[in-house]
Design an enzyme around this catalytic site. Structure first.
Site, mmCIF file in Angstrom:
data_model
loop_
_atom_site.group_PDB
_atom_site.id
_atom_site.type_symbol
_atom_site.label_atom_id
_atom_site.label_comp_id
_atom_site.label_asym_id
_atom_site.label_seq_id
_atom_site.Cartn_x
_atom_site.Cartn_y
_atom_site.Cartn_z
ATOM 1 N N GLU A 177 0.843 -1.211 0.088
ATOM 2 C CA GLU A 177 0.110 -0.162 -0.109
ATOM 3 C C GLU A 177 0.904 1.290 -0.108
ATOM 4 O O GLU A 177 1.830 1.299 0.808
ATOM 5 C CB GLU A 177 -0.948 0.121 1.124
ATOM 6 C CG GLU A 177 -1.868 -1.279 1.132
ATOM 7 C CD GLU A 177 -2.301 -1.515 2.607
ATOM 8 O OE1 GLU A 177 -1.980 -0.506 3.474
ATOM 9 O OE2 GLU A 177 -3.075 -2.572 2.821
ATOM 10 N N GLU B 34 -4.954 -6.471 2.768
ATOM 11 C CA GLU B 34 -3.597 -7.422 2.988
ATOM 12 C C GLU B 34 -3.881 -8.700 2.589
ATOM 13 O O GLU B 34 -2.926 -9.607 1.979
ATOM 14 C CB GLU B 34 -3.234 -7.422 4.460
ATOM 15 C CG GLU B 34 -2.567 -5.919 4.975
ATOM 16 C CD GLU B 34 -3.599 -4.894 5.114
ATOM 17 O OE1 GLU B 34 -3.132 -3.553 4.892
ATOM 18 O OE2 GLU B 34 -4.932 -4.951 5.162
ATOM 19 N N HIS C 183 -0.953 -0.001 15.509
ATOM 20 C CA HIS C 183 0.244 0.433 14.673
ATOM 21 C C HIS C 183 1.544 0.102 15.540
ATOM 22 O O HIS C 183 2.674 0.724 15.267
ATOM 23 C CB HIS C 183 0.221 1.870 14.637
ATOM 24 C CG HIS C 183 -0.830 2.203 13.488
ATOM 25 N ND1 HIS C 183 -2.267 2.332 13.611
ATOM 26 C CD2 HIS C 183 -0.591 2.952 12.134
ATOM 27 C CE1 HIS C 183 -2.875 2.878 12.605
ATOM 28 N NE2 HIS C 183 -1.860 2.784 11.871
ATOM 29 N N TYR D 112 -2.856 -9.008 10.183
ATOM 30 C CA TYR D 112 -4.007 -10.048 10.841
ATOM 31 C C TYR D 112 -5.096 -10.414 9.610
ATOM 32 O O TYR D 112 -5.328 -11.334 9.496
ATOM 33 C CB TYR D 112 -4.619 -9.682 12.019
ATOM 34 C CG TYR D 112 -3.605 -9.393 12.922
ATOM 35 C CD1 TYR D 112 -2.876 -10.366 13.519
ATOM 36 C CD2 TYR D 112 -3.725 -7.994 13.678
ATOM 37 C CE1 TYR D 112 -1.942 -10.091 14.513
ATOM 38 C CE2 TYR D 112 -2.816 -7.855 14.852
ATOM 39 C CZ TYR D 112 -1.845 -8.909 15.029
ATOM 40 O OH TYR D 112 -1.163 -8.444 16.210
ATOM 41 N N LEU E 271 -6.192 -1.226 -0.449
ATOM 42 C CA LEU E 271 -5.914 -1.759 0.976
ATOM 43 C C LEU E 271 -6.684 -3.160 1.455
ATOM 44 O O LEU E 271 -7.746 -2.934 1.902
ATOM 45 C CB LEU E 271 -6.537 -0.426 2.037
ATOM 46 C CG LEU E 271 -6.124 1.076 1.671
ATOM 47 C CD1 LEU E 271 -6.828 1.803 2.460
ATOM 48 C CD2 LEU E 271 -4.558 1.012 1.727
ATOM 49 N N ASP F 150 2.529 -3.266 11.480
ATOM 50 C CA ASP F 150 2.352 -4.652 12.228
ATOM 51 C C ASP F 150 1.189 -4.842 12.398
ATOM 52 O O ASP F 150 0.596 -6.039 12.319
ATOM 53 C CB ASP F 150 3.088 -4.728 13.423
ATOM 54 C CG ASP F 150 3.095 -3.441 14.132
ATOM 55 O OD1 ASP F 150 1.974 -2.650 14.220
ATOM 56 O OD2 ASP F 150 4.291 -2.958 14.812
#
Length: 336
Positions: free
Chosen positions: A29, A60, A129, A88, A58, A84
């Site tokens: 992204e 993942e 974050h 998920y 956007l 990070d």
């Protein structure tokens, strides 16, 4: 040698990997025109074009799923997870496909995917974050898990990860992105230490401090502070969390007889617990005291104004050192 920040070293590693192999492609992204949130990919779009530096939606799950398809077709995709806590949604693709396809196909299909994750706390960021999700991937068979701590290692290890046929989860400590160090940009990659080896970054005789990522810096600060009191601490940077280089770890613990393991992630079932269990198995007869953990607390990552109370610091490390050395005035308890 060239002095670079850790962030610039990572960018240099990506650039060199893309020059070395036209099958290396980047996905993520805002990694193209913007150069990524942390500017790690700055300038790569201009050099390699939009077919190799791909700005993604956007999504993942879609990013990693696309990387799986590219790997099937012989490419070496490098995925950037923007933060990070955003990894998920891609967890299913990573643990069910990336980690298993090589084994499931009896080696016929390789998954040379590198998943870069800006990771851990210390920058005063918002919720989601500042996560430390490394233990999820350490527990997943079929993945290599790397955590770098300095610019030279970032440059070398990232190139090694991209060149590897194994899928690699590559953790980058975001609070060290601006820390500077010397990087040898001209040394052959073949001369670099394998990315699976731990590194003794400071020799000592009284106790062993084991850390990774940004906590290596804190461990070195603790060793310098302890030296003032006549305590000699050996500091080990694990570098690889899966597999762990237990030969280097065991050699140090057999020398010092005392060990403290530190990480930012929560304590319960963390990397430190596994490392200590293995140390106890391999080095029990050499231990002079019970190994201790210094970790983040077992709570969701706190708001920015409270993170200094959550992150292991110099005082907590030194207190654990006092306890493994059975020094007076140390706090009581099993772990810090």
């Amino acid at each position: 040698m060239t002095e670079l920040t850790l962030g610039k070293a990572l960018g240099a590693g990506l650039r060199q990997a893309m020059r070395d192999d036209e099958k290396v492609v980047l996905l993520g992204e805002d990694i193209g025109k913007l150069g990524g949130v942390f500017r790690i990919t700055d300038g790569l779009l201009d050099e390699f074009g939009a077919s190799r530096v791909i700005d993604t939606p956007l999504a993942e799950s879609g990013i990693v799923g696309t990387a799986v398809g590219l790997a099937f077709r012989g490419y070496r995709p490098v995925v950037e997870i923007q933060f990070d806590g955003f990894v998920y949604p891609a967890f299913d693709q990573i643990v069910a496909q990336v980690a298993k396809l090589h084994y499931r196909t009896q080696g016929r299909v390789k998954m040379p995917i590198t998943i870069r994750i800006p990771w851990a706390g210390g920058i005063g960021a918002a919720e989601h974050h500042s996560e430390s999700p490394e233990v999820y991937f350490v527990h997943t068979a079929g993945l290599r898990v790397i955590a770098v701590s300095n610019p030279e290692d970032a440059y070398r290890s990232l190139r090694q990860a991209i060149a590897s046929d194994d899928p690699v989860i590559f953790f980058e400590p975001k609070r060290l992105y601006h820390h500077k160090g010397d990087v040898d940009l001209d040394a052959p990659l073949a001369d670099a230490a394998p990315m699976g080896l731990a590194r003794v970054v400071r020799s000592g005789t009284d106790a062993t401090l084991i850390a990774y990522g940004a906590m290596v810096t804190t461990a070195l600060q603790a060793a310098e502070a302890a030296e003032v009191e006549g305590i000699s601490l050996e500091v080990i940077d694990l570098r690889s969390l899966s597999p762990v280089d237990y030969d280097t770890v065991a050699a140090s613990v057999r020398k010092t007889g005392r060990v403290v393991v530190a990480h930012e992630a929560s304590r319960e079932a963390g990397v430190a617990a596994e490392v200590i269990a293995s140390i106890t198995e391999f080095c029990f007869e050499y231990l002079e005291s019970a190994p201790l953990r210094v970790t983040g607390h077992d709570v969701p990552y706190p708001p920015a104004k409270l993170e200094k109370y959550h992150l292991p610091d110099l005082d907590r490390l030194l207190d654990a050192v006092d306890r493994v050395l059975d020094r007076p005035n140390s706090l009581t308890g099993a772990d810090a």
